[in-house]
Design a protein around this motif. Structure first.
Motif, short mmCIF file in Angstrom:
data_model
loop_
_atom_site.label_atom_id
_atom_site.label_comp_id
_atom_site.label_asym_id
_atom_site.label_seq_id
_atom_site.Cartn_x
_atom_site.Cartn_y
_atom_site.Cartn_z
N GLU A 89 0.82 -1.21 0.00
CA GLU A 89 0.00 0.00 0.00
C GLU A 89 0.85 1.26 0.00
O GLU A 89 0.58 2.21 -0.75
CB GLU A 89 -0.92 -0.01 1.22
N GLU A 90 1.89 1.29 0.83
CA GLU A 90 2.65 2.52 1.00
C GLU A 90 3.66 2.75 -0.13
O GLU A 90 3.88 3.90 -0.54
CB GLU A 90 3.38 2.51 2.35
N ILE A 91 4.27 1.69 -0.64
CA ILE A 91 5.26 1.82 -1.72
C ILE A 91 4.59 1.79 -3.08
O ILE A 91 5.08 2.37 -4.04
CB ILE A 91 6.33 0.71 -1.64
N GLY A 92 3.46 1.11 -3.18
CA GLY A 92 2.76 1.03 -4.45
C GLY A 92 3.35 0.00 -5.39
O GLY A 92 3.48 0.26 -6.59
N VAL A 93 3.72 -1.16 -4.84
CA VAL A 93 4.25 -2.24 -5.66
C VAL A 93 3.46 -3.52 -5.38
O VAL A 93 3.00 -3.73 -4.26
CB VAL A 93 5.75 -2.50 -5.39
N PRO A 94 3.30 -4.39 -6.39
CA PRO A 94 2.71 -5.71 -6.13
C PRO A 94 3.64 -6.52 -5.23
O PRO A 94 4.85 -6.26 -5.16
CB PRO A 94 2.60 -6.34 -7.53
N VAL A 95 3.08 -7.51 -4.55
CA VAL A 95 3.89 -8.35 -3.66
C VAL A 95 3.63 -9.83 -3.94
O VAL A 95 2.53 -10.22 -4.37
CB VAL A 95 3.61 -8.04 -2.17
N VAL A 96 4.66 -10.63 -3.69
CA VAL A 96 4.57 -12.07 -3.84
C VAL A 96 5.20 -12.73 -2.62
O VAL A 96 6.20 -12.24 -2.09
CB VAL A 96 5.28 -12.56 -5.13
N SER A 97 4.60 -13.80 -2.16
CA SER A 97 5.18 -14.60 -1.08
C SER A 97 4.71 -16.04 -1.27
O SER A 97 3.81 -16.33 -2.05
CB SER A 97 4.76 -14.07 0.29
N ASP A 98 5.35 -16.95 -0.54
CA ASP A 98 5.07 -18.37 -0.71
C ASP A 98 4.20 -18.92 0.42
O ASP A 98 4.28 -18.47 1.56
CB ASP A 98 6.36 -19.18 -0.82
N VAL A 99 3.35 -19.87 0.05
CA VAL A 99 2.54 -20.59 1.03
C VAL A 99 3.03 -22.03 1.11
O VAL A 99 3.52 -22.58 0.14
CB VAL A 99 1.04 -20.54 0.67
N HIS A 100 2.87 -22.61 2.29
CA HIS A 100 3.35 -23.97 2.50
C HIS A 100 2.23 -24.95 2.83
O HIS A 100 2.42 -26.17 2.73
CB HIS A 100 4.39 -24.00 3.62
N GLU A 101 1.08 -24.43 3.23
CA GLU A 101 -0.04 -25.28 3.62
C GLU A 101 -1.33 -24.72 3.05
O GLU A 101 -1.47 -23.50 2.84
CB GLU A 101 -0.14 -25.36 5.15
N THR A 102 -2.29 -25.61 2.82
CA THR A 102 -3.55 -25.17 2.21
C THR A 102 -4.29 -24.17 3.10
O THR A 102 -4.99 -23.29 2.59
CB THR A 102 -4.47 -26.37 1.94
N ASN A 103 -4.13 -24.28 4.42
CA ASN A 103 -4.86 -23.37 5.30
C ASN A 103 -4.29 -21.96 5.33
O ASN A 103 -4.83 -21.08 6.00
CB ASN A 103 -4.96 -23.94 6.72
N ILE B 13 0.81 -15.55 -5.63
CA ILE B 13 1.07 -16.58 -4.62
C ILE B 13 2.08 -17.57 -5.19
O ILE B 13 1.91 -18.07 -6.30
CB ILE B 13 -0.22 -17.29 -4.20
N GLN B 14 3.10 -17.83 -4.41
CA GLN B 14 4.19 -18.69 -4.87
C GLN B 14 4.13 -20.08 -4.25
O GLN B 14 3.85 -20.22 -3.06
CB GLN B 14 5.53 -18.04 -4.52
N ILE B 15 4.39 -21.08 -5.08
CA ILE B 15 4.52 -22.46 -4.62
C ILE B 15 6.01 -22.76 -4.49
O ILE B 15 6.75 -22.70 -5.48
CB ILE B 15 3.89 -23.46 -5.62
N PRO B 16 6.50 -23.07 -3.29
CA PRO B 16 7.93 -23.36 -3.12
C PRO B 16 8.35 -24.59 -3.93
O PRO B 16 7.55 -25.49 -4.21
CB PRO B 16 8.06 -23.63 -1.62
N ALA B 17 9.63 -24.61 -4.29
CA ALA B 17 10.16 -25.71 -5.11
C ALA B 17 9.93 -27.07 -4.46
O ALA B 17 9.56 -28.04 -5.13
CB ALA B 17 11.65 -25.48 -5.36
N PHE B 18 10.14 -27.16 -3.14
CA PHE B 18 9.97 -28.43 -2.45
C PHE B 18 8.54 -28.95 -2.53
O PHE B 18 8.29 -30.15 -2.35
CB PHE B 18 10.36 -28.30 -0.97
N LEU B 19 7.58 -28.06 -2.81
CA LEU B 19 6.17 -28.43 -2.76
C LEU B 19 5.50 -28.41 -4.13
O LEU B 19 4.27 -28.43 -4.22
CB LEU B 19 5.42 -27.48 -1.81
N CYS B 20 6.28 -28.41 -5.19
CA CYS B 20 5.71 -28.24 -6.53
C CYS B 20 4.84 -29.41 -6.97
O CYS B 20 4.11 -29.29 -7.96
CB CYS B 20 6.83 -27.99 -7.55
N ARG B 21 4.89 -30.53 -6.26
CA ARG B 21 4.06 -31.68 -6.62
C ARG B 21 2.92 -31.92 -5.64
O ARG B 21 2.19 -32.89 -5.77
CB ARG B 21 4.93 -32.94 -6.72
#
Length: 282
Positions: free
Chosen positions: A90-104, A116-124
Protein backbone atom coordinates in the motif's frame (compact mmCIF):
# COMPACT_ATOMS: atom_id res chain seq x y z
CA UNK A 1 3.66 -18.48 -25.94
CA UNK A 2 1.01 -15.94 -24.98
CA UNK A 3 1.36 -13.05 -22.57
CA UNK A 4 -0.23 -13.26 -19.15
CA UNK A 5 -1.70 -10.40 -17.15
CA UNK A 6 -0.92 -10.22 -13.46
CA UNK A 7 -4.15 -8.78 -12.09
CA UNK A 8 -3.06 -7.01 -8.96
CA UNK A 9 -5.17 -6.31 -5.89
CA UNK A 10 -7.47 -3.24 -5.90
CA UNK A 11 -5.54 -0.03 -6.40
CA UNK A 12 -2.66 -1.71 -8.21
CA UNK A 13 -1.67 -1.60 -11.86
CA UNK A 14 -1.78 -4.82 -13.88
CA UNK A 15 1.50 -6.17 -15.26
CA UNK A 16 1.80 -7.85 -18.65
CA UNK A 17 4.45 -10.57 -18.81
CA UNK A 18 5.66 -12.47 -21.86
CA UNK A 19 7.31 -12.05 -25.26
CA UNK A 20 8.15 -8.46 -26.22
CA UNK A 21 7.10 -7.19 -22.79
CA UNK A 22 9.27 -5.41 -20.19
CA UNK A 23 11.42 -7.70 -18.09
CA UNK A 24 9.70 -8.84 -14.89
CA UNK A 25 11.69 -8.73 -11.65
CA UNK A 26 10.64 -10.41 -8.41
CA UNK A 27 13.13 -9.16 -5.83
CA UNK A 28 13.49 -8.66 -2.10
CA UNK A 29 14.91 -10.33 0.99
CA UNK A 30 14.64 -14.08 1.52
CA UNK A 31 12.45 -13.53 4.55
CA UNK A 32 10.88 -10.49 6.20
CA UNK A 33 13.35 -9.67 8.95
CA UNK A 34 11.42 -6.50 9.78
CA UNK A 35 8.75 -4.43 8.12
CA UNK A 36 11.06 -1.41 7.99
CA UNK A 37 13.84 -3.27 6.20
CA UNK A 38 11.35 -4.70 3.69
CA UNK A 39 9.97 -1.19 3.15
CA UNK A 40 13.50 0.14 2.50
CA UNK A 41 14.29 -2.56 -0.06
CA UNK A 42 10.94 -2.23 -1.84
CA UNK A 43 11.28 1.55 -2.07
CA UNK A 44 14.80 1.41 -3.50
CA UNK A 45 13.99 -1.39 -5.92
CA UNK A 46 10.89 0.40 -7.17
CA UNK A 47 12.96 3.50 -7.96
CA UNK A 48 15.60 1.43 -9.77
CA UNK A 49 13.10 -0.56 -11.81
CA UNK A 50 11.02 2.46 -12.80
CA UNK A 51 14.18 4.10 -14.10
CA UNK A 52 15.10 1.02 -16.15
CA UNK A 53 11.63 0.17 -17.48
CA UNK A 54 11.41 -3.10 -15.53
CA UNK A 55 8.14 -4.46 -14.09
CA UNK A 56 8.82 -4.86 -10.37
CA UNK A 57 7.22 -7.12 -7.75
CA UNK A 58 8.45 -7.15 -4.13
CA UNK A 59 9.15 -10.64 -2.77
CA UNK A 60 9.72 -11.86 0.76
CA UNK A 61 8.65 -14.88 2.78
CA UNK A 62 6.46 -14.41 5.84
CA UNK A 63 7.52 -17.87 7.03
CA UNK A 64 10.43 -19.98 5.80
CA UNK A 65 9.09 -23.39 6.74
CA UNK A 66 11.91 -25.27 4.99
CA UNK A 67 14.93 -23.98 6.91
CA UNK A 68 17.76 -26.46 7.46
CA UNK A 69 17.77 -26.21 11.26
CA UNK A 70 14.97 -25.94 13.80
CA UNK A 71 16.88 -23.03 15.32
CA UNK A 72 16.94 -21.01 12.07
CA UNK A 73 15.00 -17.75 11.79
CA UNK A 74 11.70 -18.32 9.97
CA UNK A 75 10.11 -14.88 9.82
CA UNK A 76 7.20 -13.00 11.40
CA UNK A 77 4.61 -15.67 10.65
CA UNK A 78 1.38 -15.75 8.65
CA UNK A 79 -0.74 -12.95 10.11
CA UNK A 80 1.97 -10.47 11.03
CA UNK A 81 4.00 -11.20 7.91
CA UNK A 82 1.09 -10.74 5.52
CA UNK A 83 0.14 -7.49 7.23
CA UNK A 84 3.70 -6.24 6.77
CA UNK A 85 3.56 -7.19 3.10
CA UNK A 86 0.22 -5.42 2.81
CA UNK A 87 1.74 -2.27 4.31
CA UNK A 88 4.64 -2.37 1.85
CA UNK A 89 2.22 -2.91 -1.01
CA UNK A 90 0.00 0.00 0.00
CA UNK A 91 2.65 2.52 1.00
CA UNK A 92 5.26 1.82 -1.72
CA UNK A 93 2.76 1.03 -4.45
CA UNK A 94 4.25 -2.24 -5.66
CA UNK A 95 2.71 -5.71 -6.13
CA UNK A 96 3.89 -8.35 -3.66
CA UNK A 97 4.57 -12.07 -3.84
CA UNK A 98 5.18 -14.60 -1.08
CA UNK A 99 5.07 -18.37 -0.71
CA UNK A 100 2.54 -20.59 1.03
CA UNK A 101 3.35 -23.97 2.50
CA UNK A 102 -0.04 -25.28 3.62
CA UNK A 103 -3.55 -25.17 2.21
CA UNK A 104 -4.86 -23.37 5.30
CA UNK A 105 -2.61 -20.38 4.52
CA UNK A 106 -4.09 -19.72 1.09
CA UNK A 107 -7.29 -17.88 2.07
CA UNK A 108 -5.49 -15.23 4.11
CA UNK A 109 -2.66 -14.97 1.57
CA UNK A 110 -5.22 -14.21 -1.12
CA UNK A 111 -6.25 -11.07 0.79
CA UNK A 112 -2.74 -9.58 0.71
CA UNK A 113 -0.73 -11.06 -2.18
CA UNK A 114 -0.85 -10.22 -5.87
CA UNK A 115 1.09 -13.40 -6.69
CA UNK A 116 1.07 -16.58 -4.62
CA UNK A 117 4.19 -18.69 -4.87
CA UNK A 118 4.52 -22.46 -4.62
CA UNK A 119 7.93 -23.36 -3.12
CA UNK A 120 10.16 -25.71 -5.11
CA UNK A 121 9.97 -28.43 -2.45
CA UNK A 122 6.17 -28.43 -2.76
CA UNK A 123 5.71 -28.24 -6.53
CA UNK A 124 4.06 -31.68 -6.62
CA UNK A 125 1.72 -31.20 -3.63
CA UNK A 126 -1.62 -31.59 -5.38
CA UNK A 127 -3.86 -30.22 -2.62
CA UNK A 128 -1.72 -27.10 -2.29
CA UNK A 129 -1.66 -26.54 -6.06
CA UNK A 130 -5.44 -26.89 -6.29
CA UNK A 131 -6.02 -24.52 -3.35
CA UNK A 132 -3.76 -21.85 -4.83
CA UNK A 133 -5.33 -22.23 -8.28
CA UNK A 134 -8.75 -21.77 -6.70
CA UNK A 135 -7.62 -18.46 -5.15
CA UNK A 136 -7.83 -16.69 -8.50
CA UNK A 137 -4.41 -15.11 -7.98
CA UNK A 138 -1.49 -15.31 -10.39
CA UNK A 139 0.70 -18.26 -9.37
CA UNK A 140 4.48 -18.47 -9.42
CA UNK A 141 5.36 -22.16 -9.49
CA UNK A 142 8.97 -22.99 -8.68
CA UNK A 143 10.48 -26.07 -10.30
CA UNK A 144 11.62 -28.58 -7.71
CA UNK A 145 15.34 -29.24 -7.51
CA UNK A 146 14.47 -32.91 -7.92
CA UNK A 147 12.15 -32.55 -10.94
CA UNK A 148 13.07 -32.53 -14.62
CA UNK A 149 11.82 -29.53 -16.62
CA UNK A 150 9.61 -31.71 -18.83
CA UNK A 151 7.98 -33.32 -15.80
CA UNK A 152 6.87 -29.88 -14.61
CA UNK A 153 4.19 -30.18 -17.29
CA UNK A 154 2.23 -32.36 -14.85
CA UNK A 155 2.26 -29.64 -12.17
CA UNK A 156 1.24 -27.07 -14.78
CA UNK A 157 -1.65 -29.29 -15.84
CA UNK A 158 -2.79 -29.66 -12.23
CA UNK A 159 -2.95 -25.90 -11.81
CA UNK A 160 -4.68 -25.26 -15.12
CA UNK A 161 -7.22 -28.03 -14.58
CA UNK A 162 -7.99 -26.51 -11.17
CA UNK A 163 -8.69 -23.15 -12.83
CA UNK A 164 -5.39 -21.23 -12.74
CA UNK A 165 -5.39 -18.72 -15.60
CA UNK A 166 -2.14 -16.84 -15.02
CA UNK A 167 0.94 -18.91 -14.27
CA UNK A 168 4.66 -18.21 -14.03
CA UNK A 169 7.24 -21.03 -13.98
CA UNK A 170 10.51 -20.44 -12.15
CA UNK A 171 13.79 -22.31 -12.61
CA UNK A 172 15.96 -22.43 -9.48
CA UNK A 173 18.56 -25.10 -10.23
CA UNK A 174 18.71 -28.88 -9.94
CA UNK A 175 20.36 -31.12 -7.36
CA UNK A 176 23.89 -32.10 -8.33
CA UNK A 177 25.11 -34.58 -5.75
CA UNK A 178 25.11 -33.31 -2.18
CA UNK A 179 24.99 -29.62 -1.15
CA UNK A 180 25.18 -28.37 -4.71
CA UNK A 181 22.95 -27.19 -7.54
CA UNK A 182 23.48 -26.76 -11.27
CA UNK A 183 21.36 -25.00 -13.88
CA UNK A 184 20.47 -26.76 -17.12
CA UNK A 185 19.71 -23.86 -19.45
CA UNK A 186 17.69 -26.23 -21.64
CA UNK A 187 15.03 -26.16 -18.93
CA UNK A 188 14.14 -22.56 -19.79
CA UNK A 189 12.86 -23.16 -23.36
CA UNK A 190 11.43 -26.54 -22.32
CA UNK A 191 9.23 -24.97 -19.64
CA UNK A 192 8.41 -21.99 -21.86
CA UNK A 193 6.99 -24.48 -24.37
CA UNK A 194 4.17 -25.16 -21.88
CA UNK A 195 2.82 -21.71 -22.71
CA UNK A 196 3.96 -20.07 -19.45
CA UNK A 197 6.30 -17.13 -19.00
CA UNK A 198 9.52 -18.41 -17.46
CA UNK A 199 11.41 -16.76 -14.62
CA UNK A 200 15.01 -17.50 -13.65
CA UNK A 201 15.84 -17.53 -9.95
CA UNK A 202 19.34 -16.11 -10.14
CA UNK A 203 20.11 -16.34 -6.43
CA UNK A 204 18.69 -19.69 -5.30
CA UNK A 205 20.42 -21.25 -8.31
CA UNK A 206 23.80 -20.50 -6.69
CA UNK A 207 22.70 -21.79 -3.30
CA UNK A 208 24.59 -24.64 -1.64
CA UNK A 209 21.75 -26.39 0.22
CA UNK A 210 22.84 -27.27 3.74
CA UNK A 211 26.37 -26.33 2.71
CA UNK A 212 27.18 -24.64 6.02
CA UNK A 213 26.05 -27.48 8.24
CA UNK A 214 23.03 -26.01 9.98
CA UNK A 215 22.29 -23.58 7.16
CA UNK A 216 22.73 -23.21 3.41
CA UNK A 217 25.72 -21.61 1.78
CA UNK A 218 25.98 -19.94 -1.59
CA UNK A 219 28.23 -18.64 -4.35
CA UNK A 220 26.92 -15.18 -5.17
CA UNK A 221 29.91 -14.48 -7.42
CA UNK A 222 28.22 -16.63 -10.08
CA UNK A 223 24.90 -14.72 -10.06
CA UNK A 224 25.91 -12.40 -12.94
CA UNK A 225 27.21 -15.29 -15.05
CA UNK A 226 24.05 -17.39 -14.75
CA UNK A 227 21.80 -14.36 -15.13
CA UNK A 228 23.47 -13.40 -18.41
CA UNK A 229 23.05 -16.93 -19.71
CA UNK A 230 19.37 -17.04 -18.72
CA UNK A 231 18.66 -13.66 -20.29
CA UNK A 232 20.34 -14.81 -23.49
CA UNK A 233 18.22 -17.97 -23.42
CA UNK A 234 15.06 -15.86 -23.61
CA UNK A 235 13.50 -15.72 -20.15
CA UNK A 236 10.60 -13.42 -19.30
CA UNK A 237 11.58 -12.56 -15.75
CA UNK A 238 14.19 -12.71 -13.01
CA UNK A 239 13.91 -13.63 -9.34
CA UNK A 240 16.54 -12.26 -6.96
CA UNK A 241 17.10 -12.17 -3.24
CA UNK A 242 18.32 -8.70 -2.29
CA UNK A 243 19.58 -7.53 1.09
CA UNK A 244 21.22 -4.30 2.33
CA UNK A 245 23.94 -6.34 4.08
CA UNK A 246 23.95 -10.03 3.04
CA UNK A 247 26.63 -10.87 5.61
CA UNK A 248 24.09 -10.06 8.33
CA UNK A 249 21.03 -11.57 6.64
CA UNK A 250 19.03 -13.96 8.79
CA UNK A 251 18.34 -16.24 5.81
CA UNK A 252 20.15 -16.97 2.51
CA UNK A 253 22.77 -14.27 2.95
CA UNK A 254 25.49 -16.18 1.02
CA UNK A 255 23.33 -16.23 -2.11
CA UNK A 256 21.81 -12.75 -1.81
CA UNK A 257 22.80 -9.68 -3.83
CA UNK A 258 23.79 -6.52 -1.94
CA UNK A 259 21.15 -3.86 -2.53
CA UNK A 260 23.75 -1.36 -3.72
CA UNK A 261 24.94 -3.75 -6.46
CA UNK A 262 21.57 -4.47 -8.04
CA UNK A 263 21.19 -1.49 -10.38
CA UNK A 264 24.55 -2.05 -12.08
CA UNK A 265 23.74 -5.72 -12.67
CA UNK A 266 20.28 -4.97 -14.05
CA UNK A 267 21.66 -2.38 -16.47
CA UNK A 268 24.12 -4.96 -17.76
CA UNK A 269 21.43 -7.62 -18.13
CA UNK A 270 19.19 -5.25 -20.07
CA UNK A 271 22.03 -4.62 -22.51
CA UNK A 272 22.32 -8.39 -22.99
CA UNK A 273 18.56 -8.61 -23.54
CA UNK A 274 18.63 -5.88 -26.16
CA UNK A 275 21.52 -7.57 -27.94
CA UNK A 276 19.64 -10.86 -28.05
CA UNK A 277 16.25 -9.47 -29.08
CA UNK A 278 17.56 -6.73 -31.32
CA UNK A 279 15.21 -4.28 -29.65
CA UNK A 280 14.66 -2.32 -26.49
CA UNK A 281 13.65 -3.51 -23.06
CA UNK A 282 9.96 -3.28 -24.01
Amino acid sequence: MENIEINTLPGGKSIIVGPDQPLLLLAGPCVLESGDMGWEIASEMKTICEGLGISYVFKASFDKANRTSLDSFRGPGLKNGLRQLGRIREEIGVPVVSDVHETNQVAMATEYLDIIQIPAFLCRQTDLLVAVADSGRTVNLKKGQFVSPWDMKHAVDKLRTAGCKNLLLTERGSCFGYNNLVVDMRSLPVMRSFGCPVVFDATHSVQLPGGQGGSSGGQRQFIPTLSRAAIAAGIDGLFMEVHPDPAKALCDGPNSIPLDKVEKLLKHLLRVRRAVTGGTND
